[in-house]
Design a protein around this motif. Structure first.
Motif, mmCIF file in Angstrom:
data_model
loop_
_atom_site.group_PDB
_atom_site.id
_atom_site.type_symbol
_atom_site.label_atom_id
_atom_site.label_comp_id
_atom_site.label_asym_id
_atom_site.label_seq_id
_atom_site.Cartn_x
_atom_site.Cartn_y
_atom_site.Cartn_z
ATOM 1 N N GLU A 43 -18.219 -36.576 13.135
ATOM 2 C CA GLU A 43 -19.400 -35.966 13.336
ATOM 3 C C GLU A 43 -20.220 -36.203 14.901
ATOM 4 O OE1 GLU A 43 -22.165 -36.636 9.492
ATOM 5 O OE2 GLU A 43 -20.857 -38.286 9.611
ATOM 6 N N ASP A 44 -19.689 -37.283 15.598
ATOM 7 C CA ASP A 44 -20.011 -37.526 16.899
ATOM 8 C C ASP A 44 -19.320 -36.690 17.821
ATOM 9 O OD1 ASP A 44 -21.719 -39.497 16.144
ATOM 10 O OD2 ASP A 44 -20.724 -41.109 17.085
ATOM 11 N N ALA A 45 -18.331 -36.002 17.206
ATOM 12 C CA ALA A 45 -17.516 -34.786 18.063
ATOM 13 C C ALA A 45 -18.296 -33.468 17.787
ATOM 14 C CB ALA A 45 -16.078 -34.916 17.790
ATOM 15 N N GLY A 46 -19.338 -33.591 17.216
ATOM 16 C CA GLY A 46 -20.040 -32.191 17.006
ATOM 17 C C GLY A 46 -19.699 -31.501 15.551
ATOM 18 N N VAL A 47 -19.011 -32.017 14.816
ATOM 19 C CA VAL A 47 -18.610 -31.725 13.338
ATOM 20 C C VAL A 47 -19.796 -31.946 11.987
ATOM 21 C CG1 VAL A 47 -16.958 -31.308 11.574
ATOM 22 C CG2 VAL A 47 -15.943 -31.725 13.963
ATOM 23 N N THR A 48 -20.318 -30.945 11.870
ATOM 24 C CA THR A 48 -21.484 -30.967 10.742
ATOM 25 C C THR A 48 -20.690 -31.300 9.547
ATOM 26 O OG1 THR A 48 -22.851 -29.354 11.873
ATOM 27 C CG2 THR A 48 -23.283 -29.889 9.370
ATOM 28 N N SER A 49 -20.862 -32.251 8.679
ATOM 29 C CA SER A 49 -20.343 -32.734 7.591
ATOM 30 C C SER A 49 -21.287 -32.865 6.191
ATOM 31 C CB SER A 49 -19.878 -34.119 7.794
ATOM 32 O OG SER A 49 -18.717 -34.275 8.744
ATOM 33 N N PHE A 50 -20.830 -32.948 5.139
ATOM 34 C CA PHE A 50 -21.465 -33.184 3.890
ATOM 35 C C PHE A 50 -21.370 -34.507 3.395
ATOM 36 C CE2 PHE A 50 -20.222 -28.462 2.936
ATOM 37 C CZ PHE A 50 -21.214 -27.961 2.886
ATOM 38 N N HIS A 51 -22.282 -35.081 2.836
ATOM 39 C CA HIS A 51 -22.209 -36.674 2.350
ATOM 40 C C HIS A 51 -22.435 -36.863 0.947
ATOM 41 C CE1 HIS A 51 -23.220 -36.562 6.698
ATOM 42 N NE2 HIS A 51 -22.429 -37.566 6.761
ATOM 43 N N VAL A 52 -21.548 -37.398 0.466
ATOM 44 C CA VAL A 52 -21.561 -37.925 -1.113
ATOM 45 C C VAL A 52 -21.660 -39.279 -1.262
ATOM 46 C CG1 VAL A 52 -20.506 -35.884 -1.844
ATOM 47 C CG2 VAL A 52 -19.082 -37.651 -1.480
ATOM 48 N N PRO A 53 -21.987 -39.927 -2.594
ATOM 49 C CA PRO A 53 -22.437 -41.128 -2.545
ATOM 50 C C PRO A 53 -20.986 -42.123 -2.679
ATOM 51 C CG PRO A 53 -23.731 -40.062 -4.321
ATOM 52 C CD PRO A 53 -22.737 -39.143 -3.473
ATOM 53 N N ASN A 54 -20.112 -41.305 -3.216
ATOM 54 C CA ASN A 54 -18.669 -42.549 -3.260
ATOM 55 C C ASN A 54 -17.517 -41.595 -3.134
ATOM 56 O OD1 ASN A 54 -18.590 -41.385 -6.171
ATOM 57 N ND2 ASN A 54 -20.221 -42.644 -6.514
ATOM 58 N N ASP A 55 -16.394 -42.263 -3.400
ATOM 59 C CA ASP A 55 -15.125 -41.628 -3.500
ATOM 60 C C ASP A 55 -14.934 -40.760 -4.566
ATOM 61 O OD1 ASP A 55 -14.572 -43.289 -1.263
ATOM 62 O OD2 ASP A 55 -13.219 -44.652 -2.200
ATOM 63 N N GLU A 56 -15.287 -41.220 -5.688
ATOM 64 C CA GLU A 56 -15.123 -40.296 -6.837
ATOM 65 C C GLU A 56 -15.857 -39.087 -6.625
ATOM 66 O OE1 GLU A 56 -15.990 -43.233 -7.067
ATOM 67 O OE2 GLU A 56 -14.731 -44.543 -8.638
ATOM 68 N N ASN A 57 -16.936 -38.753 -6.099
ATOM 69 C CA ASN A 57 -17.792 -37.719 -5.616
ATOM 70 C C ASN A 57 -16.986 -36.708 -4.385
ATOM 71 O OD1 ASN A 57 -20.779 -39.436 -6.086
ATOM 72 N ND2 ASN A 57 -19.837 -37.997 -7.476
ATOM 73 N N LEU A 58 -16.218 -37.564 -3.694
ATOM 74 C CA LEU A 58 -15.476 -36.871 -2.693
ATOM 75 C C LEU A 58 -14.508 -35.852 -3.345
ATOM 76 C CD1 LEU A 58 -14.073 -39.447 -0.214
ATOM 77 C CD2 LEU A 58 -15.922 -37.311 0.187
#
Length: 261
Positions: free
Chosen positions: A162-177
């Motif tokens: 993200e700090d390299a400029g990549v926009t990301s989605f965020h989910v609560p845990n590994d199962e959601n990933l």
């Protein structure tokens, strides 16, 4: 007559229990703050004295209980709360990636307790699959207009992606990933096979998620001890212990045992 025989037996049992409890209470305890269950790093195990088991739990127990003689207490919170507790000294330590932010409030072990490589995963049939297989840096994600998904509190992802400029989605845990990626709601995820292989199989997503050979890392997981903990001054001894466990092969043996489960 039977009652007379029972009295000394019960007295002995009472003495043993109270003595054991007093000895337990006399042993200093160290509190290890973990985030949501992340098998095989840590998972609930009600029958275990600690209530938890897993690779990180075993390593921390090896360091503090078997080698240094402390009683280990494992406390689980949402990941951000776990970090906050370490910051405030409510918990003595955690195991994580030593980001710049975390090093403001915690001391890191000199050596990592685990080195973990991350693979790039995508969903089956992604129109840019061949380009994804050629990714080398975070900048490639921007040029390919790929949006990854990660779990909340993933410090490595924030600093390196993200700090390299990549926009990301965020989910609560590994199962959601894995579920999020399988539904094609993100283009990729960057994560460790030791964590993701089990989840992909558990949810029957083998035909929906593709693991590429593209690697990021390694991620170095360190023991992080709160600067507000009474054990902060113990860091030289902790580092010496970790060095011994690395040299005698204990850390490698534990990591290998969990990698093949």
């Amino acid at each position: 007559m039977l009652r007379m025989r029972l009295v000394p037996i019960l007295a002995a049992i009472f003495w043993y229990i109270t003595t054991f409890q007093n000895v337990q209470a006399a042993v200093p305890s160290v509190t290890y703050a973990i985030g949501p269950p992340s098998i095989p790093l840590y998972e609930l195990e009600p029958g275990n004295d600690l209530g938890w088991k897993g690779l990180f739990v075993e390593i921390v127990e090896e360091i503090f209980t078997r080698e240094l003689g402390y009683r280990l207490i494992v406390e689980q919170y949402p990941w951000k709360r776990a970090q906050q507790n370490v910051k405030e000294g409510l918990a003595d330590l955690t195991v994580s990636v030593p980001t710049a932010e975390r090093l403001e409030y915690a001391l890191k072990s000199d050596k990592p307790i685990l080195k973990m490589y991350l693979n790039v995963y995508t969903y089956a049939g992604h129109p840019k699959l061949e380009e994804i297989r050629k990714i080398e840096t975070a900048r490639d994600l921007i040029s390919l207009e790929l949006k990854p998904v990660t779990n909340l509190g993933n410090g490595w992802h924030k600093e390196n992606i993200e700090d390299a400029g990549v926009t990301s989605f965020h989910v609560p845990n590994d199962e959601n990933l894995v579920q999020f990626l399988a539904l094609k709601r993100a283009d990729i995820m960057i994560d460790a096979p030791i964590l993701m292989s089990r989840l992909i199989k558990q949810y029957g997503l083998e035909s929906k998620i593709v693991k590429t050979d593209v690697l990021f890392g390694p991620i170095h997981f360190h023991l992080l001890v709160s600067k507000n903990s009474r054990y902060a001054e113990l860091m030289p001894k902790i580092n010496e212990t970790i060095d011994q466990l690395a040299q005698n092969g204990t850390l490698e043996r534990l990591a290998s045992s969990y990698s093949h489960r």
